[in-house]
Design a protein around this motif. Structure first.
Motif, PDB file in Angstrom:
ATOM      1  N   ALA A 108       0.832  -1.198   0.000  1.00  0.00           N
ATOM      2  CA  ALA A 108       0.000   0.000   0.000  1.00  0.00           C
ATOM      3  C   ALA A 108       0.869   1.251   0.000  1.00  0.00           C
ATOM      4  O   ALA A 108       1.860   1.345   0.714  1.00  0.00           O
ATOM      5  N   GLY A 109       0.502   2.204  -0.854  1.00  0.00           N
ATOM      6  CA  GLY A 109       1.248   3.446  -0.944  1.00  0.00           C
ATOM      7  C   GLY A 109       2.465   3.371  -1.833  1.00  0.00           C
ATOM      8  O   GLY A 109       3.209   4.342  -1.961  1.00  0.00           O
ATOM      9  N   THR A 110       2.685   2.211  -2.468  1.00  0.00           N
ATOM     10  CA  THR A 110       3.824   2.065  -3.378  1.00  0.00           C
ATOM     11  C   THR A 110       3.278   1.786  -4.779  1.00  0.00           C
ATOM     12  O   THR A 110       2.279   2.329  -5.179  1.00  0.00           O
ATOM     13  N   ILE A 111       3.969   0.926  -5.516  1.00  0.00           N
ATOM     14  CA  ILE A 111       3.491   0.514  -6.833  1.00  0.00           C
ATOM     15  C   ILE A 111       2.583  -0.683  -6.600  1.00  0.00           C
ATOM     16  O   ILE A 111       2.937  -1.832  -6.823  1.00  0.00           O
ATOM     17  N   ALA A 112       1.387  -0.412  -6.140  1.00  0.00           N
ATOM     18  CA  ALA A 112       0.511  -1.463  -5.630  1.00  0.00           C
ATOM     19  C   ALA A 112      -0.143  -2.257  -6.758  1.00  0.00           C
ATOM     20  O   ALA A 112      -0.223  -1.799  -7.894  1.00  0.00           O
ATOM     21  N   PRO A 113      -0.658  -3.450  -6.420  1.00  0.00           N
ATOM     22  CA  PRO A 113      -1.391  -4.255  -7.410  1.00  0.00           C
ATOM     23  C   PRO A 113      -2.822  -3.749  -7.550  1.00  0.00           C
ATOM     24  O   PRO A 113      -3.741  -4.226  -6.885  1.00  0.00           O
ATOM     25  N   ASN A 114      -3.033  -2.761  -8.412  1.00  0.00           N
ATOM     26  CA  ASN A 114      -4.335  -2.113  -8.534  1.00  0.00           C
ATOM     27  C   ASN A 114      -5.296  -2.842  -9.463  1.00  0.00           C
ATOM     28  O   ASN A 114      -6.383  -2.340  -9.725  1.00  0.00           O
ATOM     29  N   ALA A 115      -4.906  -3.971  -9.969  1.00  0.00           N
ATOM     30  CA  ALA A 115      -5.759  -4.763 -10.852  1.00  0.00           C
ATOM     31  C   ALA A 115      -5.449  -6.229 -10.603  1.00  0.00           C
ATOM     32  O   ALA A 115      -4.450  -6.571  -9.972  1.00  0.00           O
ATOM     33  N   VAL A 116      -6.325  -7.077 -11.093  1.00  0.00           N
ATOM     34  CA  VAL A 116      -6.109  -8.524 -11.010  1.00  0.00           C
ATOM     35  C   VAL A 116      -6.211  -9.087 -12.416  1.00  0.00           C
ATOM     36  O   VAL A 116      -7.223  -8.873 -13.075  1.00  0.00           O
TER      37      VAL A 116
END
Length: 208
Positions: free
Chosen positions: A162-170
């Protein structure tokens, strides 16, 4: 130093990589009435998943932030920590069983897992929705041999990002360097193994 994220540069024609710049995510809502694994794996639909567009982001070594740290339990009941793999490149793949692109890319991920076996690279799945039985059944169906964390209960791995290059999709695939820092991310399903192969080999080469 502020973190600078840059799109991965196109490789040589021999490598066949032509990468687009970062664009907005596309949210796709689909419905499925699948009640068992056979239906989930065969119907080509999913439940309200957010699918990425294949955008590739690469972070230069000097711009990477602190190492990602997490401890979680795999679908086989074993405890795994990111720090267990200090000195190794770690490939995190975020997925769940009813996600169509997750099923499509599973064989490509396993091919790369086999190709990098014993070369300082560890693959770890992060199941964001299912429980252990479903995760293990998926692995048997698609011949996936690397472990997966069951992250649906406490979100330990997702929170660590969280707050980084997060996994925003699956699905999303993230490459961690040998210090555990985020080196690259593919947002969405793999379009063949080539781009991820390049990201892994480039990250390995940084200290060779």
């Amino acid at each position: 130093m502020s973190q600078t994220i840059r799109p991965i540069r196109a490789r040589s024609v021999a490598r066949g990589l032509a990468l687009a710049a970062v664009v907005a995510l596309v949210a796709t809502g689909c419905s499925s009435t699948a009640d068992d694994l056979a239906q989930q794996y065969g119907n080509g639909t999913t439940e309200n998943y957010i699918s990425g567009n294949g955008t590739v982001t690469e972070i230069a070594p000097d711009d990477r932030t602190d190492p990602v740290e997490f401890t979680a339990e795999t679908d086989a009941g074993e405890t795994v920590s990111r720090s267990d793999h200090d000195g190794e490149v770690v490939v995190l793949n975020f997925w769940y069983a009813a996600c169509p692109p997750c099923r499509l890319e599973a064989p490509e991920l396993e091919k790369l897992n086999q190709a990098y076996a014993g070369k300082g690279v560890e693959f770890l799945g992060v199941n964001v929705r299912d429980q252990a039985d479903t995760s293990l059944a998926f692995a048997r169906t698609f011949d996936v041999t690397y472990p997966s964390v069951v992250d649906a209960n406490d979100g330990a791995v997702q929170l660590a990002l969280a707050g980084t290059i997060a996994p925003n999709a699956v699905p999303t695939t993230i490459v961690l360097d040998e210090q555990g820092r985020i080196a690259a991310r593919i947002l969405g399903g793999l379009d063949g193994p080539g781009i991820l192969d390049t990201l892994i080999s480039d990250t390995l080469a940084e200290t060779s």
